[in-house]
Design a protein around this motif. Sequence first.
Motif, PDB file in Angstrom:
ATOM      1  N   THR A  28       6.660   8.760 -12.702  1.00 61.41           N
ATOM      2  CA  THR A  28       5.522   9.183 -11.881  1.00 61.41           C
ATOM      3  C   THR A  28       5.231   8.271 -10.723  1.00 61.41           C
ATOM      4  OG1 THR A  28       3.184  10.046 -11.852  1.00 61.41           O
ATOM      5  CG2 THR A  28       3.660   7.804 -13.125  1.00 61.41           C
ATOM      6  N   TYR A  29       4.447   8.239  -9.861  1.00 57.80           N
ATOM      7  CA  TYR A  29       4.200   7.711  -8.746  1.00 57.80           C
ATOM      8  C   TYR A  29       2.693   7.470  -8.566  1.00 57.80           C
ATOM      9  CZ  TYR A  29       8.601   9.635  -7.934  1.00 57.80           C
ATOM     10  OH  TYR A  29      10.073   9.921  -7.899  1.00 57.80           O
ATOM     11  N   LEU A  30       2.466   6.072  -8.059  1.00 60.57           N
ATOM     12  CA  LEU A  30       1.044   5.666  -7.904  1.00 60.57           C
ATOM     13  C   LEU A  30       0.738   4.642  -6.579  1.00 60.57           C
ATOM     14  CD1 LEU A  30       0.741   3.813 -11.349  1.00 60.57           C
ATOM     15  CD2 LEU A  30      -0.106   5.962 -10.790  1.00 60.57           C
ATOM     16  N   TRP A  31      -0.342   4.822  -6.128  1.00 64.66           N
ATOM     17  CA  TRP A  31      -0.691   3.888  -5.067  1.00 64.66           C
ATOM     18  C   TRP A  31      -1.610   2.878  -5.562  1.00 64.66           C
ATOM     19  CZ3 TRP A  31       0.970   8.884  -4.580  1.00 64.66           C
ATOM     20  CH2 TRP A  31       1.856   9.362  -3.404  1.00 64.66           C
ATOM     21  N   PHE A  32      -1.518   1.684  -4.923  1.00 66.48           N
ATOM     22  CA  PHE A  32      -2.324   0.592  -5.320  1.00 66.48           C
ATOM     23  C   PHE A  32      -3.275   0.272  -4.277  1.00 66.48           C
ATOM     24  CE2 PHE A  32       0.881   0.319  -8.447  1.00 66.48           C
ATOM     25  CZ  PHE A  32       0.391  -0.138  -9.539  1.00 66.48           C
ATOM     26  N   THR A  33      -4.580  -0.041  -4.727  1.00 66.08           N
ATOM     27  CA  THR A  33      -5.683  -0.571  -3.837  1.00 66.08           C
ATOM     28  C   THR A  33      -6.157  -1.737  -4.477  1.00 66.08           C
ATOM     29  OG1 THR A  33      -7.284   0.957  -4.767  1.00 66.08           O
ATOM     30  CG2 THR A  33      -6.180   1.526  -2.425  1.00 66.08           C
ATOM     31  N   PRO A  34      -6.522  -2.892  -3.572  1.00 67.33           N
ATOM     32  CA  PRO A  34      -7.286  -4.140  -4.481  1.00 67.33           C
ATOM     33  C   PRO A  34      -8.688  -3.799  -4.571  1.00 67.33           C
ATOM     34  CG  PRO A  34      -7.138  -4.255  -1.868  1.00 67.33           C
ATOM     35  CD  PRO A  34      -6.522  -3.120  -2.243  1.00 67.33           C
ATOM     36  N   SER A  69       0.870  -1.300  -0.117  1.00 68.72           N
ATOM     37  CA  SER A  69      -0.019  -0.280   0.140  1.00 68.72           C
ATOM     38  C   SER A  69       0.975   1.294   0.080  1.00 68.72           C
ATOM     39  CB  SER A  69      -0.847  -0.047   1.072  1.00 68.72           C
ATOM     40  OG  SER A  69      -0.204  -0.135   2.312  1.00 68.72           O
ATOM     41  N   GLU A  70       2.168   1.115  -0.049  1.00 72.60           N
ATOM     42  CA  GLU A  70       3.204   2.383  -0.131  1.00 72.60           C
ATOM     43  C   GLU A  70       3.065   2.855  -1.365  1.00 72.60           C
ATOM     44  OE1 GLU A  70       6.962   1.970   2.243  1.00 72.60           O
ATOM     45  OE2 GLU A  70       6.390  -0.175   1.921  1.00 72.60           O
ATOM     46  N   ARG A  71       3.750   3.898  -1.566  1.00 77.94           N
ATOM     47  CA  ARG A  71       3.964   4.575  -2.887  1.00 77.94           C
ATOM     48  C   ARG A  71       4.968   3.919  -3.747  1.00 77.94           C
ATOM     49  NH1 ARG A  71       7.560  10.212  -3.618  1.00 77.94           N
ATOM     50  NH2 ARG A  71       9.104   8.849  -2.986  1.00 77.94           N
ATOM     51  N   PHE A  72       4.468   3.771  -5.022  1.00 76.88           N
ATOM     52  CA  PHE A  72       5.141   3.052  -5.939  1.00 76.88           C
ATOM     53  C   PHE A  72       5.646   4.191  -7.136  1.00 76.88           C
ATOM     54  CE2 PHE A  72       3.387  -0.746  -4.529  1.00 76.88           C
ATOM     55  CZ  PHE A  72       4.089  -1.978  -5.120  1.00 76.88           C
ATOM     56  N   LEU A  73       6.991   3.933  -7.489  1.00 75.49           N
ATOM     57  CA  LEU A  73       7.675   4.686  -8.623  1.00 75.49           C
ATOM     58  C   LEU A  73       7.154   3.874  -9.838  1.00 75.49           C
ATOM     59  CD1 LEU A  73      11.218   6.157  -9.011  1.00 75.49           C
ATOM     60  CD2 LEU A  73      10.571   4.069 -10.461  1.00 75.49           C
ATOM     61  N   LEU A  74       6.810   4.516 -10.710  1.00 74.04           N
ATOM     62  CA  LEU A  74       6.559   3.915 -11.967  1.00 74.04           C
ATOM     63  C   LEU A  74       7.107   4.757 -13.438  1.00 74.04           C
ATOM     64  CD1 LEU A  74       5.061   1.919 -13.984  1.00 74.04           C
ATOM     65  CD2 LEU A  74       3.036   4.030 -14.171  1.00 74.04           C
ATOM     66  N   GLN A  75       8.023   3.935 -14.005  1.00 76.07           N
ATOM     67  CA  GLN A  75       9.116   4.501 -15.005  1.00 76.07           C
ATOM     68  C   GLN A  75       8.449   3.857 -16.331  1.00 76.07           C
ATOM     69  OE1 GLN A  75      13.067   3.920 -13.464  1.00 76.07           O
ATOM     70  NE2 GLN A  75      12.938   6.371 -12.760  1.00 76.07           N
ATOM     71  N   LEU A  76       8.268   4.751 -17.140  1.00 77.73           N
ATOM     72  CA  LEU A  76       7.999   4.495 -18.718  1.00 77.73           C
ATOM     73  C   LEU A  76       9.149   4.958 -19.546  1.00 77.73           C
ATOM     74  CD1 LEU A  76       4.503   5.612 -17.650  1.00 77.73           C
ATOM     75  CD2 LEU A  76       4.563   3.331 -18.689  1.00 77.73           C
ATOM     76  N   THR A  77       9.549   4.189 -20.442  1.00 70.13           N
ATOM     77  CA  THR A  77      10.552   4.382 -21.399  1.00 70.13           C
ATOM     78  C   THR A  77      10.512   4.163 -22.704  1.00 70.13           C
ATOM     79  OG1 THR A  77      12.323   4.274 -19.370  1.00 70.13           O
ATOM     80  CG2 THR A  77      13.300   4.552 -21.638  1.00 70.13           C
ATOM     81  N   PRO A 131       8.564  -0.329 -22.611  1.00 73.53           N
ATOM     82  CA  PRO A 131       8.720  -0.768 -21.193  1.00 73.53           C
ATOM     83  C   PRO A 131       8.535  -0.213 -20.045  1.00 73.53           C
ATOM     84  CG  PRO A 131      10.453  -1.062 -22.919  1.00 73.53           C
ATOM     85  CD  PRO A 131       9.646   0.138 -23.318  1.00 73.53           C
ATOM     86  N   PHE A 132       8.261  -0.816 -18.909  1.00 70.72           N
ATOM     87  CA  PHE A 132       8.046  -0.047 -17.577  1.00 70.72           C
ATOM     88  C   PHE A 132       8.662  -0.700 -16.453  1.00 70.72           C
ATOM     89  CE2 PHE A 132       4.630  -3.236 -17.643  1.00 70.72           C
ATOM     90  CZ  PHE A 132       4.612  -3.499 -16.133  1.00 70.72           C
ATOM     91  N   LEU A 133       8.931   0.156 -15.598  1.00 72.23           N
ATOM     92  CA  LEU A 133       9.156  -0.407 -14.311  1.00 72.23           C
ATOM     93  C   LEU A 133       8.650  -0.144 -13.134  1.00 72.23           C
ATOM     94  CD1 LEU A 133      11.715  -1.758 -12.463  1.00 72.23           C
ATOM     95  CD2 LEU A 133      13.099   0.414 -12.339  1.00 72.23           C
ATOM     96  N   LEU A 134       8.276  -0.863 -12.204  1.00 76.87           N
ATOM     97  CA  LEU A 134       7.500  -0.661 -11.290  1.00 76.87           C
ATOM     98  C   LEU A 134       7.933  -1.125  -9.833  1.00 76.87           C
ATOM     99  CD1 LEU A 134       4.601   0.761 -10.339  1.00 76.87           C
ATOM    100  CD2 LEU A 134       3.837  -1.764 -10.509  1.00 76.87           C
ATOM    101  N   LEU A 151       8.573   3.083  -3.587  1.00 76.24           N
ATOM    102  CA  LEU A 151       9.542   3.998  -3.330  1.00 76.24           C
ATOM    103  C   LEU A 151       9.155   4.855  -2.407  1.00 76.24           C
ATOM    104  CD1 LEU A 151      12.459   4.779  -4.233  1.00 76.24           C
ATOM    105  CD2 LEU A 151      11.390   6.477  -5.607  1.00 76.24           C
ATOM    106  N   PRO A 152       9.196   4.429  -0.912  1.00 81.06           N
ATOM    107  CA  PRO A 152       8.701   5.405   0.270  1.00 81.06           C
ATOM    108  C   PRO A 152       9.160   6.723   0.051  1.00 81.06           C
ATOM    109  CG  PRO A 152       9.729   3.407   1.140  1.00 81.06           C
ATOM    110  CD  PRO A 152      10.219   3.550  -0.360  1.00 81.06           C
TER     111      PRO A 152
END
Length: 230
Positions: free
Chosen positions: A90-96, A54-62, A204-207, A210-211
């Motif tokens: 950018t940064y995302l938060w995930f919820t189920p 539930s923490e902050r995720f870093l998302l990189q798109l290249t 491509p992306f990396l997830l 990243l607190p």
Amino acid sequence: MTVSRSALRDRSHARRVLLAVLLTAPGCHDAPTAPSPLPVVDVSGTNTPLRLSSERFLLQLTGHDDSFEPALSPPCVPIAVPRAGKHVTTYLWFTPEGDEFVGRSRPPYRSTLELRLRRVSSSPSGVVVVGSVSGAADDEYDRFLGLRDTRFAVMPGDTATVSGEVPPSGAGPTAEGRSMQGVVRGRLGFLDSGGAVAQCTNVPFLLQVLPFGGPDDDPSLPPLVPGVLR
């Protein structure tokens, strides 16, 4: 030559003494033992669930300007557009939500992306994930590239597909020691504030988790890539 019975008895006794010495010497008296049984391990990995923190995720798109396999992974066109490059952080938060994890932006970030992920299978190599993404994301500051005048966008009205894999635990920095890499496919673009646009079909992306509080949250650090317009 005749050997007396007494001599034979002495020789037999000497052999027994020598054998006893050898058997009691260090490392010689241990009888062979059976190997220890191996622990029971589920090597199939078929029941490994998808877990996202539930923490902050870093998302990189290249995006990329060239490709070793153009038929399978066409490059973005035109090359060298936008000026600051085809890379967005950018940064995302995930919820189920049901059988999916849904990632969305939160202030102070400006992304309108909605990234949906769900598990389809798993194996010893990791958890296979598919999903979809829609919306757009402006580049946010990150420690390596600073802040860039670049936006990633799924073409309006479209929903792009996502595929990726979460490696086994211990292979990266997500909640369970994991990161995710994969590809977004669809009608995609990288653009800047001046109206320059590069069109892509594979990004491509990396997830990864990243607190808050790390170098990525210090915009006073100078960018390493020129071309920032804003």
